[in-house]
Structure formats: structure tokens, C-alpha cells
Design a protein around this motif. Structure first.
Motif, PDB file in Angstrom:
ATOM      1  N   GLN A 186     -14.802   4.258   0.758  1.00  0.00           N
ATOM      2  CA  GLN A 186     -15.396   3.033   1.266  1.00  0.00           C
ATOM      3  C   GLN A 186     -14.268   2.059   1.573  1.00  0.00           C
ATOM      4  OE1 GLN A 186     -18.699   2.177   1.926  1.00  0.00           O
ATOM      5  NE2 GLN A 186     -17.798   0.318   2.801  1.00  0.00           N
ATOM      6  N   MET A 187     -14.194   1.636   2.830  1.00  0.00           N
ATOM      7  CA  MET A 187     -13.109   0.769   3.273  1.00  0.00           C
ATOM      8  C   MET A 187     -13.681  -0.576   3.701  1.00  0.00           C
ATOM      9  SD  MET A 187     -10.781   3.500   5.384  1.00  0.00           S
ATOM     10  CE  MET A 187     -11.980   3.682   6.678  1.00  0.00           C
ATOM     11  N   ASN A 188     -13.328  -1.632   3.007  1.00  0.00           N
ATOM     12  CA  ASN A 188     -13.781  -2.979   3.316  1.00  0.00           C
ATOM     13  C   ASN A 188     -12.614  -3.858   3.740  1.00  0.00           C
ATOM     14  OD1 ASN A 188     -16.369  -2.181   2.475  1.00  0.00           O
ATOM     15  ND2 ASN A 188     -16.001  -2.865   0.383  1.00  0.00           N
ATOM     16  N   SER A 189     -12.930  -4.994   4.327  1.00  0.00           N
ATOM     17  CA  SER A 189     -11.897  -5.958   4.747  1.00  0.00           C
ATOM     18  C   SER A 189     -10.789  -5.266   5.525  1.00  0.00           C
ATOM     19  CB  SER A 189     -11.323  -6.682   3.526  1.00  0.00           C
ATOM     20  OG  SER A 189     -12.329  -7.321   2.792  1.00  0.00           O
ATOM     21  N   LEU A 190     -11.175  -4.475   6.487  1.00  0.00           N
ATOM     22  CA  LEU A 190     -10.203  -3.669   7.227  1.00  0.00           C
ATOM     23  C   LEU A 190      -9.267  -4.532   8.058  1.00  0.00           C
ATOM     24  CD1 LEU A 190     -12.512  -0.693   8.085  1.00  0.00           C
ATOM     25  CD2 LEU A 190     -10.285  -0.504   6.979  1.00  0.00           C
ATOM     26  N   ARG A 191      -8.035  -4.065   8.144  1.00  0.00           N
ATOM     27  CA  ARG A 191      -6.962  -4.765   8.868  1.00  0.00           C
ATOM     28  C   ARG A 191      -6.415  -3.834   9.953  1.00  0.00           C
ATOM     29  NH1 ARG A 191      -3.777  -5.933   3.201  1.00  0.00           N
ATOM     30  NH2 ARG A 191      -5.291  -7.391   2.276  1.00  0.00           N
ATOM     31  N   ALA A 192      -5.720  -4.409  10.899  1.00  0.00           N
ATOM     32  CA  ALA A 192      -5.121  -3.613  11.971  1.00  0.00           C
ATOM     33  C   ALA A 192      -4.197  -2.539  11.407  1.00  0.00           C
ATOM     34  CB  ALA A 192      -4.364  -4.521  12.936  1.00  0.00           C
ATOM     35  N   GLU A 193      -3.509  -2.867  10.329  1.00  0.00           N
ATOM     36  CA  GLU A 193      -2.552  -1.916   9.742  1.00  0.00           C
ATOM     37  C   GLU A 193      -3.225  -0.758   9.004  1.00  0.00           C
ATOM     38  OE1 GLU A 193      -2.581  -5.229   9.303  1.00  0.00           O
ATOM     39  OE2 GLU A 193      -2.217  -5.788   7.195  1.00  0.00           O
ATOM     40  N   ASP A 194      -4.563  -0.785   8.913  1.00  0.00           N
ATOM     41  CA  ASP A 194      -5.290   0.352   8.338  1.00  0.00           C
ATOM     42  C   ASP A 194      -5.596   1.410   9.402  1.00  0.00           C
ATOM     43  OD1 ASP A 194      -7.121  -2.036   6.405  1.00  0.00           O
ATOM     44  OD2 ASP A 194      -5.485  -0.750   5.705  1.00  0.00           O
ATOM     45  N   THR A 195      -5.275   1.113  10.649  1.00  0.00           N
ATOM     46  CA  THR A 195      -5.480   2.069  11.731  1.00  0.00           C
ATOM     47  C   THR A 195      -4.666   3.327  11.473  1.00  0.00           C
ATOM     48  OG1 THR A 195      -5.978   0.385  13.398  1.00  0.00           O
ATOM     49  CG2 THR A 195      -5.135   2.495  14.198  1.00  0.00           C
ATOM     50  N   ALA A 196      -5.341   4.468  11.416  1.00  0.00           N
ATOM     51  CA  ALA A 196      -4.672   5.717  11.066  1.00  0.00           C
ATOM     52  C   ALA A 196      -5.651   6.878  11.148  1.00  0.00           C
ATOM     53  CB  ALA A 196      -4.105   5.646   9.640  1.00  0.00           C
TER      54      ALA A 196
END
Lengths: 120, 107
Positions: free
Chosen positions: A82-92
Motif C-alpha cells: 500500500q503506497m500513500n502520499s506518493l511522490r515523483a521520486e517513487d516512480t519506478a
């Protein structure tokens, strides 16, 4: 055949949430630690999280602590992120990996990965 | 946290050459060190675990050595299918950090 199949990736806006799933088959899922590993476009591998066989121990890389939650359902042979508060740097690309029966084991089986893009 | 470094970051060698990649941990990790191979566009594959144990099905031209802080992956005779990026990883305790990778190609 031993197999891990991820799903749930996609495009999400910054600050949004996404839940990744990993379906395991061909082995006794409940006997193994499991992991999530990610790889940003053109970059190296980054370990994200591990979970013990019964879910009682979980470990995270500092950059996702408090935002990501790893979990599992042994009855469904499934691993989740579960991924919350996603940021651009989580792109992968996010890979599900089997981490062995011991607390500290190498990752011997990998899924094909699912792409997560965080962008407005 | 323990940091993992690799050298070189890239190398180019001829078919049949002996290739050596080094991985260094900033603190001792005993032999809790794995090597992975990732071919272009493909999923990572475990080559070696416990610093020197070859994963089942991996060609014998691959070997690993080391303990503590300094580790080596050796390809005894480089083959065209070995073109890939190689990563080391510590797994003695969390975080299970990967090295930055070494890209290997054919000269």
C-alpha cells in the motif's frame, strides 16, 4: 512452476495512493519472507520493504517509512504494498521478490514487475 | 546504515576475458552478500548468495569470494550473453541495500 506476478501499477498524481499486489504460485508462500524492490527508470535497484512469513515483522527503507505498508495474505498466496502520499521520486518499476525462509536471505525469485508513475 | 559501493561502474572486455567486479561494504557483513545479474530490459536474477555459493543453474564461469567488507564477482571467461548490469546486495540486516551496479559489455 514457481512464479510471482505483480499487478496494480499505473499513473497516479502526487499525493495519491496505489496498492500493488503480487500473486505467488508454485511454492509454499507462507514459508517465505517476501520483499518489494523498485527500480527507477534508468537507475539501479532499491530495496523497499520485507515482511516475515506470518507478517509479524516488517522492515522498510527510510524513504518510504510512514507512507508505504507491506502486508500479506497467506490464505490467498498474495503480497501487497500500500503506497500513500506518493511522490515523483517513487516512480519506478516495482518488483515482488521471494526472500527465503530465514530472516536474512537473498532474493531468489522475482516477478516481472509493475510500473508506477507519479505525475500530474 | 551500511553503504555498498561497486567498482568499476562499467567495463568493456573481450569475449573470453576474465572479468572481476568488486563490492565493498562500509561495515562488516560477514558473508551475507548476494550478486544479481540484470540483462537489458529483463528481471534481476540471483547469481550468487552467501558471498560464494552459486545459485542453481548459474554457469560455473561465475564465482564469488570475500567476507567482511570486501567481495568479488568473477566471470572466468566472458561470453556475449553475460552483457548485463551486475549488482551486489547485503542482506545481513535491514536495510537490504544494493550496490550501484556495474555495467558489463563486450569490446
Amino acid at each position: 512452476e514457481v512464479q510471482l506476478v505483480e499487478s496494480g501499477g499505473g499513473l497516479v498524481q502526487p499525493g495519491g495512493s496505489l496498492r500493488l499486489s503480487c500473486a505467488a504460485s508454485g511454492f509454499t508462500f507462507s514459508s517465505y519472507w517476501m520483499s518489494w524492490v523498485r527500480q527507477a527508470p534508468g537507475k539501479g535497484l532499491e530495496w523497499v520493504a520485507n515482511i516475515k512469513q506470518d507478517g509479524s515483522e516488517k522492515y522498510y527503507v527510510d524513504s518510504v517509512k510512514g507512507r508505504f505498508t507491506i502486508s500479506r495474505d497467506n490464505a490467498k498466496n498474495s503480497l501487497y504494498l500500500q503506497m500513500n502520499s506518493l511522490r515523483a521520486e517513487d516512480t519506478a518499476v516495482y518488483y515482488c521478490a521471494r526472500a527465503g525462509r530465514l530472516p536474512h536471505d537473498a532474493f531468489d525469485i522475482w516477478g516481472q514487475g509493475t510500473m508506477v508513475t507519479v505525475s500530474s | 546504515d551500511i553503504q555498498m559501493t561497486q567498482s568499476p561502474s562499467s567495463l568493456s572486455a573481450s569475449v573470453g576475458d576474465r572479468v572481476t567486479i568488486t563490492c565493498r561494504a562500509s561495515q562488516g557483513i560477514s558473508n551475507y552478500l548476494a550478486w544479481y545479474q540484470q540483462k537489458p530490459g529483463k528481471v534481476p536474477k540471483l547469481l550468487i548468495y552467501a558471498a560464494s555459493t552459486l545459485q542453481s543453474g548459474v554457469p560455473s564461469r561465475f564465482s564469488g569470494s570475500g567476507s567482511g567488507t570486501d567481495f568479488t564477482l568473477t566471470i572466468s571467461s566472458l561470453q556475449p550473453e553475460d552483457v548485463a548490469t551486475y549488482y551486489c546486495q547485503k542482506y545481513n540486516s535491514a536495510p537490504f541495500t544494493f550496490g550501484p551496479g556495474t555495467k558489463v559489455d563486450i569490446k
